[in-house]
Design an enzyme around this catalytic site. Sequence first.
Site, PDB file in Angstrom:
ATOM      1  N   ASP A   1       6.549  -4.867  -7.299  1.00 46.55           N
ATOM      2  CA  ASP A   1       6.431  -5.146  -5.867  1.00 46.55           C
ATOM      3  C   ASP A   1       6.923  -6.543  -5.547  1.00 46.55           C
ATOM      4  OD1 ASP A   1       5.546  -2.775  -4.954  1.00 46.55           O
ATOM      5  OD2 ASP A   1       3.428  -3.307  -4.861  1.00 46.55           O
TER       6      ASP A   1
ATOM      7  N   ASP B   1       5.774   4.388   2.877  1.00 53.38           N
ATOM      8  CA  ASP B   1       4.409   4.708   3.319  1.00 53.38           C
ATOM      9  C   ASP B   1       4.276   4.639   4.850  1.00 53.38           C
ATOM     10  OD1 ASP B   1       1.725   5.128   3.300  1.00 53.38           O
ATOM     11  OD2 ASP B   1       1.224   3.415   2.042  1.00 53.38           O
TER      12      ASP B   1
ATOM     13  N   ASP C   1       4.472   7.211  -5.723  1.00 55.57           N
ATOM     14  CA  ASP C   1       3.682   5.991  -5.889  1.00 55.57           C
ATOM     15  C   ASP C   1       2.294   6.313  -6.453  1.00 55.57           C
ATOM     16  OD1 ASP C   1       3.044   3.306  -5.717  1.00 55.57           O
ATOM     17  OD2 ASP C   1       3.412   3.148  -3.564  1.00 55.57           O
ATOM     18  N   MET C   2       1.582   5.274  -6.895  1.00 56.50           N
ATOM     19  CA  MET C   2       0.243   5.441  -7.474  1.00 56.50           C
ATOM     20  C   MET C   2      -0.399   4.061  -7.473  1.00 56.50           C
ATOM     21  SD  MET C   2      -1.815   5.343 -10.318  1.00 56.50           S
ATOM     22  CE  MET C   2      -2.875   6.384 -11.246  1.00 56.50           C
TER      23      MET C   2
HETATM   24  C1  DGJ Z   1       3.137   0.102  -3.400  1.00 53.05           C
HETATM   25  C2  DGJ Z   1       4.603   0.140  -3.719  1.00 53.05           C
HETATM   26  O1  DGJ Z   1       4.853  -0.539  -4.884  1.00 53.05           O
HETATM   27  C3  DGJ Z   1       5.367  -0.420  -2.538  1.00 53.05           C
HETATM   28  O2  DGJ Z   1       6.732  -0.494  -2.826  1.00 53.05           O
HETATM   29  C4  DGJ Z   1       5.118   0.427  -1.341  1.00 53.05           C
HETATM   30  O3  DGJ Z   1       5.651   1.710  -1.542  1.00 53.05           O
HETATM   31  C5  DGJ Z   1       3.625   0.502  -1.065  1.00 53.05           C
HETATM   32  N1  DGJ Z   1       2.875   0.894  -2.219  1.00 53.05           N
HETATM   33  C6  DGJ Z   1       3.348   1.465   0.055  1.00 53.05           C
HETATM   34  O4  DGJ Z   1       2.013   1.638   0.247  1.00 53.05           O
END
Ligand code: DGJ
Length: 747
Positions: free
Chosen positions: A551, A370, A481-482
């Site tokens: 995460d 990101d 991503d989402m």
């Molecule tokens: C959530 C993802 O799970 C992270 O690994 C990362 O890509 C962030 N979003 C970036 O905004």
Amino acid sequence: MPIFVQDDKKQFHLQGKDVSYIFSVLPNGELGHMYFGKKISHRKDFSHLLQLPKEPLGNATFAFEGDSTFSLEFVKREYPSYGTGDYREPAFHFVYEDGSRVTRLQYDHFKRLNGKPSLQGLPAVYVEDENEAETLIITMRDPYTNVCVELSYTVYARYNAIIRSARITNEGKKPIIMDRALSASVDFPHANFDWIHLDGAWIKERHIACDRLSKGFQSVNSKRGVSSSLHNPFIALKERDANEHCGIVYGFSLVYSGNFLAGVEVDHYDMARVLMGINPFDFSWKLEEKESFQTPEVVMVFSDEGLNGMSQTYHELYVNRLVRGKWRQSERPILINNWEATYFNFTESKLMEIVEEASKLGIELFALDDGWFEGRHNDTTSLGDWIADKTKLPEGVKGFGQKVEQNGLQFGIWVEPEMISKKSMLFEKHPDWVLGVQTGPLSHGRNQYMLDLTKEPVQSFIIDTLSQLLSDAPIRYVKWDMNRNMSEIGTDYLDATRQGEVAHRYVLGLYAVLDELTKRFPNVLFESCASGGNRFDPGMLYYMPQTWTSDNTDAIERLKIQYGTSLVYPLSTMGAHVSAVPNHQTRRITPLETRFHVAMFGVFGYELDVTKLPAEEKAKVKNQVAFYKENRKLIQFGRFYRLLSPFEQNDTAWMVVSPDRQEAIVAFYRTLAKPNPGLVQLKLVGLDESKFYRVEELNAVYKGDELMHAGITLPAIYNGTVYSDSSFLAGDFQSVIWKLSVVEEGS
Ligand code: DGJ
């Protein structure tokens, strides 16, 4: 893998590798369930398995005048309705034009097909050869309402799995409202089970919960628009004495990425009914004349080799017949992702420093996370504007990607295409593309809103924008991503009578987008992500062969997350990275070795600033990368066994064995150090009893039967160094791995 049809008795027997599933037509014309379990020989008559009552039942409701024995609530049913004497949770519920909610399905005919038809617009397991599987389609009709239900059952020769779904068609002239259309229902003759579900939340996904079944309806579900990190679309019934290695287990896994319901009802006769499908809460679907509705499918697995047996069936089936395309059986590159290294705060030169160092360490792909697009310096802005921020990438994505490649790494990129920020050019142009009931304020998640994927122009926008990005730059990997759940669900795209369809139509829209993009870019490796594991489900794996597991990159938390995830999902689908310490989610400090030993049991990578590592750690990373490359095929495509559960004790262990049983890697983790500990005798599984294995780290040779029955005595572990003296263990968060390879006797 035959499907036997006893036409005179209207009995159907599906036989898979080591599983049987039997049902028949009941005296009232609908379908009754007879048996699901270990393969049994076929007989011409299984009527006795129906277990219909012979004596009159008390306080029940009966189907036939003058008879007080045949009550639908006593019968094991295949696709149960409500309203005709069965008061358990039904599989479906339809409302007709005249207000009636009563459906009386009657068996009409069957069709037997080689192979397995695909499900229109939905992900599904598949065949590559018509002889791999057979499918039975049972058509049922209600002559009073003109509704038609086709139940589909597939059985594979190689797997202990039965795959079920339903297709509902309105054959009448007046609309039908479906407010429940589940995929499958299975009635068991007893309820002596524990039920297992994978629960959690953000950064603690898919923890194993195991509860005794009790009377009433127990369930897990999602109302979030995604399958979610709170509950996974999976449950299992486990006989009480079953464990990881032996005993009877039934798994139920829904191939779907949206709102789901998975539950078990134990009734007053102590029978257990499993139900699974799209969550009926906040769901309704209008079927006009001749319209059909296809439910997602449930993959039902039987194992009499405990939970590991169930998981291995899911792993093999999902690796071989759910995941598709080039990456299905290709070894996945070791990547480095800059998210935890830089977050939004980076320049091209900072990224290039990471790339250059990563290249020296042997890492194969750089994933730009990101923050790379126009104005995206924090999470309040720019989603939807997928063009490079020139202050960060002066030569654009293409220029940067080329520089990455010049350093010998492949290039990958993060996107979040389903989202829109209010601060974006896209929102200025298309405020009406936001999903939600627009007649009041909309809730946000991470300051962002969802695009309305029920709208075809929105689907086309995503396909076109991503196609342009992927064609312009040398992108080999995409992290999709989402980062929020649905709210104020509604759309101006559909009329008032169809608002209950929005959440499911969103998922169908997403699947259509993914289908098109993955067809257009078959060489790109896609990894799905939803704030980590908020959408880790078989539906997404059909389009994208791997998922960012969580995460949470803390090695100790990952033990539970990866252990729980492995109940259904193979190692080749689980993204797992070594990150910096103190860990960003828990502030825990763990040895670099332990972080590697955990992350290497997945699709491996790094997520830290490698330029900041001291020389001695860089050397270790280089060795880790080399070790993973050498063993990648074994890890990503071997047979995985769980040995010791972090949910039950301080120690965790698991192992992976190559399909030919020539090689294996075993890992043992101790969370907290134990003072004055006793010895641990770790018994291995899945090896060849008759072969000799050299255990590299112990410089010793053992016979397979010894390793499996006597076990290895756990050596002491201190700072990642293995001591053969087992008298002590020092320090928290220690781990050890052993590499086993078959050798000639005595070598
Ligand atoms: C959530 C993802 O799970 C992270 O690994 C990362 O890509 C962030 N979003 C970036 O905004």
